[in-house]
Write a protein that holds these residues in place. Structure first.
Motif, PDB file in Angstrom:
ATOM      1  N   ALA A 145      34.246  40.379  52.084  1.00 14.57           N
ATOM      2  CA  ALA A 145      33.968  41.729  52.564  1.00 14.57           C
ATOM      3  C   ALA A 145      34.895  42.113  53.718  1.00 14.57           C
ATOM      4  O   ALA A 145      35.502  43.186  53.708  1.00 14.57           O
ATOM      5  CB  ALA A 145      32.503  41.848  52.993  1.00 14.57           C
ATOM      6  N   THR A 164      38.767  42.491  52.718  1.00 14.04           N
ATOM      7  CA  THR A 164      39.157  43.698  51.987  1.00 14.04           C
ATOM      8  C   THR A 164      39.202  44.929  52.887  1.00 14.04           C
ATOM      9  O   THR A 164      39.640  45.997  52.448  1.00 14.04           O
ATOM     10  CB  THR A 164      38.199  43.968  50.816  1.00 14.04           C
ATOM     11  OG1 THR A 164      36.848  44.003  51.303  1.00 14.04           O
ATOM     12  CG2 THR A 164      38.331  42.888  49.753  1.00 14.04           C
ATOM     13  N   GLY A 165      38.782  44.785  54.133  1.00 14.34           N
ATOM     14  CA  GLY A 165      38.839  45.908  55.061  1.00 14.34           C
ATOM     15  C   GLY A 165      40.244  46.349  55.407  1.00 14.34           C
ATOM     16  O   GLY A 165      40.440  47.448  55.933  1.00 14.34           O
ATOM     17  N   TYR A 185      24.801  44.429  51.339  1.00 15.54           N
ATOM     18  CA  TYR A 185      24.757  43.857  49.991  1.00 15.54           C
ATOM     19  C   TYR A 185      23.897  42.600  49.967  1.00 15.54           C
ATOM     20  O   TYR A 185      23.050  42.423  49.080  1.00 15.54           O
ATOM     21  CB  TYR A 185      26.166  43.540  49.513  1.00 15.54           C
ATOM     22  CG  TYR A 185      26.187  42.809  48.188  1.00 15.54           C
ATOM     23  CD1 TYR A 185      26.091  43.502  46.991  1.00 15.54           C
ATOM     24  CD2 TYR A 185      26.292  41.417  48.147  1.00 15.54           C
ATOM     25  CE1 TYR A 185      26.103  42.839  45.776  1.00 15.54           C
ATOM     26  CE2 TYR A 185      26.292  40.746  46.949  1.00 15.54           C
ATOM     27  CZ  TYR A 185      26.209  41.455  45.762  1.00 15.54           C
ATOM     28  OH  TYR A 185      26.197  40.786  44.567  1.00 15.54           O
ATOM     29  N   ILE A 224      30.933  35.618  50.448  1.00 14.43           N
ATOM     30  CA  ILE A 224      30.842  37.070  50.241  1.00 14.43           C
ATOM     31  C   ILE A 224      31.178  37.791  51.544  1.00 14.43           C
ATOM     32  O   ILE A 224      31.882  38.814  51.548  1.00 14.43           O
ATOM     33  CB  ILE A 224      29.436  37.456  49.735  1.00 14.43           C
ATOM     34  CG1 ILE A 224      29.278  37.003  48.277  1.00 14.43           C
ATOM     35  CG2 ILE A 224      29.196  38.961  49.857  1.00 14.43           C
ATOM     36  CD1 ILE A 224      27.872  37.172  47.729  1.00 14.43           C
ATOM     37  N   ARG A 225      30.702  37.275  52.657  1.00 13.90           N
ATOM     38  CA  ARG A 225      31.040  37.858  53.958  1.00 13.90           C
ATOM     39  C   ARG A 225      32.550  37.790  54.208  1.00 13.90           C
ATOM     40  O   ARG A 225      33.152  38.743  54.721  1.00 13.90           O
ATOM     41  CB  ARG A 225      30.287  37.142  55.067  1.00 13.90           C
ATOM     42  CG  ARG A 225      28.782  37.401  55.079  1.00 13.90           C
ATOM     43  CD  ARG A 225      28.126  36.719  56.270  1.00 13.90           C
ATOM     44  NE  ARG A 225      26.726  37.096  56.378  1.00 13.90           N
ATOM     45  CZ  ARG A 225      25.708  36.293  56.073  1.00 13.90           C
ATOM     46  NH1 ARG A 225      25.945  35.047  55.647  1.00 13.90           N
ATOM     47  NH2 ARG A 225      24.458  36.708  56.196  1.00 13.90           N
ATOM     48  N   HIS A 269      33.300  47.367  56.577  1.00 15.96           N
ATOM     49  CA  HIS A 269      33.248  46.334  55.546  1.00 15.96           C
ATOM     50  C   HIS A 269      32.285  45.215  55.908  1.00 15.96           C
ATOM     51  O   HIS A 269      31.603  44.676  55.030  1.00 15.96           O
ATOM     52  CB  HIS A 269      34.652  45.786  55.296  1.00 15.96           C
ATOM     53  CG  HIS A 269      35.440  46.629  54.355  1.00 15.96           C
ATOM     54  ND1 HIS A 269      35.752  46.233  53.079  1.00 15.96           N
ATOM     55  CD2 HIS A 269      35.963  47.879  54.489  1.00 15.96           C
ATOM     56  CE1 HIS A 269      36.434  47.179  52.471  1.00 15.96           C
ATOM     57  NE2 HIS A 269      36.575  48.193  53.309  1.00 15.96           N
ATOM     58  N   ALA A 284      28.899  46.653  55.232  1.00 18.74           N
ATOM     59  CA  ALA A 284      28.678  46.752  53.782  1.00 18.74           C
ATOM     60  C   ALA A 284      28.333  45.389  53.187  1.00 18.74           C
ATOM     61  O   ALA A 284      27.459  45.277  52.318  1.00 18.74           O
ATOM     62  CB  ALA A 284      29.914  47.325  53.099  1.00 18.74           C
ATOM     63  N   GLY A 285      29.006  44.344  53.651  1.00 17.19           N
ATOM     64  CA  GLY A 285      28.706  43.000  53.169  1.00 17.19           C
ATOM     65  C   GLY A 285      27.289  42.571  53.518  1.00 17.19           C
ATOM     66  O   GLY A 285      26.582  41.987  52.691  1.00 17.19           O
ATOM     67  N   GLU A 286      26.864  42.884  54.735  1.00 21.07           N
ATOM     68  CA  GLU A 286      25.512  42.517  55.145  1.00 21.07           C
ATOM     69  C   GLU A 286      24.463  43.312  54.373  1.00 21.07           C
ATOM     70  O   GLU A 286      23.403  42.779  54.014  1.00 21.07           O
ATOM     71  CB  GLU A 286      25.340  42.733  56.649  1.00 21.07           C
ATOM     72  CG  GLU A 286      26.173  41.799  57.506  1.00 21.07           C
ATOM     73  CD  GLU A 286      25.907  40.333  57.216  1.00 21.07           C
ATOM     74  OE1 GLU A 286      24.720  39.951  57.109  1.00 21.07           O
ATOM     75  OE2 GLU A 286      26.881  39.568  57.084  1.00 21.07           O
TER      76      GLU A 286
END
Length: 205
Positions: A134, A137-138, A179, A130-131, A172, A175-177
């Motif tokens: 994330a 996609t930046g 989530y 997931i990291r 990003h 945001a990943g962290e």
């Protein structure tokens, strides 16, 4: 990627330089540039179904095979992204520094995700992937920040591009962290009678 090809291919075939300083780098160094762009694009395409719980439950073997391909492509993209970004950064020192920091982070997340999968540590594997998704996609958000920075009138395109790397990719990663902290996919893995292990959803969904 398609727009990049449309612009670059005529110059590559004709042996002429690109029309603008930004695109000229891809014409002058096509192997470095496209060995970053193409694998990275395919990685993103493969990563989307990999994150689907339905795909993992119904097509576990396909998930594993696609995962191996995605990780190899991601690492290839990261390696050439570091090479291309460090040697031919359009945004100068800020972009070079951001490329090294976030390119290395992307590679680390992929390697740790692979280690988790090979060690059958499902939760750790999923969190690291997931990291990786994330931060990868930046790339799209960088363009948005370029437009916003240009809109301020405080910098030119080259200057905006360098700082947009830091703003877009940092956003990003954070945001990943967030989530993972507030909406974790799984907390633990339990064993079933058939010997397979299945993630247990968190109480919050």
């Amino acid at each position: 990627m398609v727009l990049r090809l449309v612009e670059d291919v005529p110059h590559l075939l004709a042996g002429t330089p690109g029309e603008d300083p930004f695109g000229r780098r891809y014409v002058a160094h096509p192997w470095e540039g496209y060995l970053h762009i193409v694998p990275g694009t395919v990685f993103l395409v493969l990563a989307l179904p990999q994150l689907s719980a339905r795909v993992r439950r119904r097509h576990l073997r396909l998930h594993r095979r696609m995962g191996r391909v995605a990780i190899v492509l991601g690492l290839l993209s990261a390696a050439f992204g570091l090479l291309f970004g460090a040697r031919h950064a359009f945004g100068g020192a800020p972009q070079t520094a951001a490329t090294v920091v976030f390119g290395a982070w992307f590679a680390v997340t992929l390697l740790l995700g692979l280690r988790g999968a090979r060690g059958h540590r499902v939760v750790q594997h999923r969190r690291w992937m997931i990291r990786a998704f994330a931060v990868s996609t930046g790339v799209g958000t960088i363009r948005l920040w370029v437009g916003l920075l240009l809109g301020t009138g405080l910098t030119d395109f080259r200057g905006a591009f360098g700082w947009a790397f830091w703003l877009g990719l940092t956003m990003h990663v954070v945001a990943g962290e967030m989530y993972l902290r507030h909406r974790p996919d799984v907390h633990r893995v339990r064993h079933h009678g058939n010997g397979r292990r299945r993630p247990v959803p968190s109480p919050g969904g």
